[in-house]
Enzyme design. Sequence first.
Site, PDB file in Angstrom:
ATOM      1  CG  HIS A 197      -1.983  23.366  16.760  1.00  0.00           C
ATOM      2  ND1 HIS A 197      -2.265  24.413  17.606  1.00  0.00           N
ATOM      3  CD2 HIS A 197      -2.659  22.304  17.251  1.00  0.00           C
ATOM      4  CE1 HIS A 197      -3.071  23.988  18.561  1.00  0.00           C
ATOM      5  NE2 HIS A 197      -3.322  22.718  18.368  1.00  0.00           N
ATOM      6  CB  CYS A 242      -7.247   7.444  15.634  1.00  0.00           C
ATOM      7  SG  CYS A 242      -7.354   7.882  17.391  1.00  0.00           S
TER       8      CYS A 242
END
Length: 560
Positions: A186, A485
Amino acid sequence: MPQTLKGAGVSPGAGYGPAKRLVREIPDPDPDAGHGGDPAAEAERAVGAMEETARDLTDRGEAAGGDAAEVLNAQALMARDPALADDVRKRVEEGASAARAVSEAMAVYRRMLAGAGDYLAARVADLDDVRDRIVARLMGAPVPGIPESDAPFVLVAEDLAPADTAALDPERVVAFVTREGGPTSHTAILARALGLPAVVACPGAETVAEETMVLVDGATGEVALDPDAAAVEAATAASAARAAAAARSTGPGRTADGHAVPLLANIGGPKDLPAALENGAEGVGLYRTEFLFLDRADAPGHDEQVAAYRAVLEAFPGGRVVVRTLDAGADKPLEFLPAGEPEPNPALGERGLRMMRRLPRTLDAQLSALAEAGRDTGAYLQVMAPMVTDVADAEWFAAAAAKTGIQHAGVMIEVPAAALRARHIADHVDFFSIGTNDLTQYTCAADRETAGLGRFQDPWQPAVLDLVAASAASAADAGRSCGVCGEAAADPLLACVLAGLGVTSLSMGAPALPLVRAALARAELAQCRAAAEAARAARSPEAARAAAAERLPGLAELGL
């Protein structure tokens, strides 16, 4: 000689300044602390602090937008967990103070996460951050956060919680270095979204003293302590050259000899559109729809979903918008979805399409909203399912999409089994989109949040490149498109290699688009193919990157 540390460079650029450490320490509640005799009032105080923390996290996410919103909303869900609130109330009724009750209740959750397999164990840092924020409020202590400074500095930390990273001000924090984390953690994702030079998984970061002058190279992963003036000047010049080249890059993505490689944006909702458009996105390659479903007790209604999807589609008339259906499960549980059986390792359990096959009405509702949103917008709507494993998954999703009026259904290639049998899956869907974050994680059996496994979390792993090549070749043979992606697309050098492997489009966080566009413009397709072949022939990620760079000399001026 200046000391140099080496970690994983996760966001390119150079930052130089004095080190300031993130201190997360808050007072530990007294293990014997009780309340003043009014358990109802004390319980209300505890639950109130939990809700205040959740609201603060949500507000930070909304202000930051993009990936930050998704990550911080997930943290807010932790603070709002009804079972946690019930446990806190019970402990207060037994005599514990509000701070002690929260601390003890969350310690139980922490032990559960730590023992639940690597995927959820890696979320312990997020949980610790939530606990610290709640307890600080209850004890009247400063809420943990970024140190104050009148001058720009390099932030050094054991790790950064998502709320810390989302709040970083690039005017104050010129770069950051963490001991923990991984290339697709993250923290790394949010650093790229902010365009902030960053190095994670850096052994020795814990030894850097306050005010040490630090030079951070977010491309190479090198962290120089007390560097000489020449090194600072060279790194700063290289960073400035990259920024200038990125600023000059305009138009559609293409190689130096004109081979088109459309450059698309990864977004979390309509609020991310300004950055995508400003950075020249040709469309959307990954619309993460989870933002609409997180942090709520009920699923969004049909009209709410249609409005959110239509806003994105209308922003790209004539362009492509690729929407990922709800990717729930694992670290993204949704309160309104009925839970399945407890899972020892949710990352290898029921998530993405696997969950939707158990809850088809939820998927049908989303597909119906997407079909309606796509009418008369002028955009080319493509809808893809996450966590597809085999032909049966692909057939099931394609049928569900067709039933609701979706004309272009595809799948994400994230599971090695899907990559290996892509030639069969291609017969049933219109396109592939490779999610390199999870594909790397599953190929190397290495959770992306575990710092000690950083070398296995690298998309330059030759085995991962082999799977990308196999997927792209299968798509080409079937006349299908095959995009990427995942975060690998945001690496300018790797973007050229992906084009050489046969990938037909690249999607990334909006700030990465200009530099990737500039890199592609400096390489011919034949060079990209040669670089891809050399990288696949290498024996390690480091060797793969070096071999690719050698065959792409035009990227040298970008410092890549």
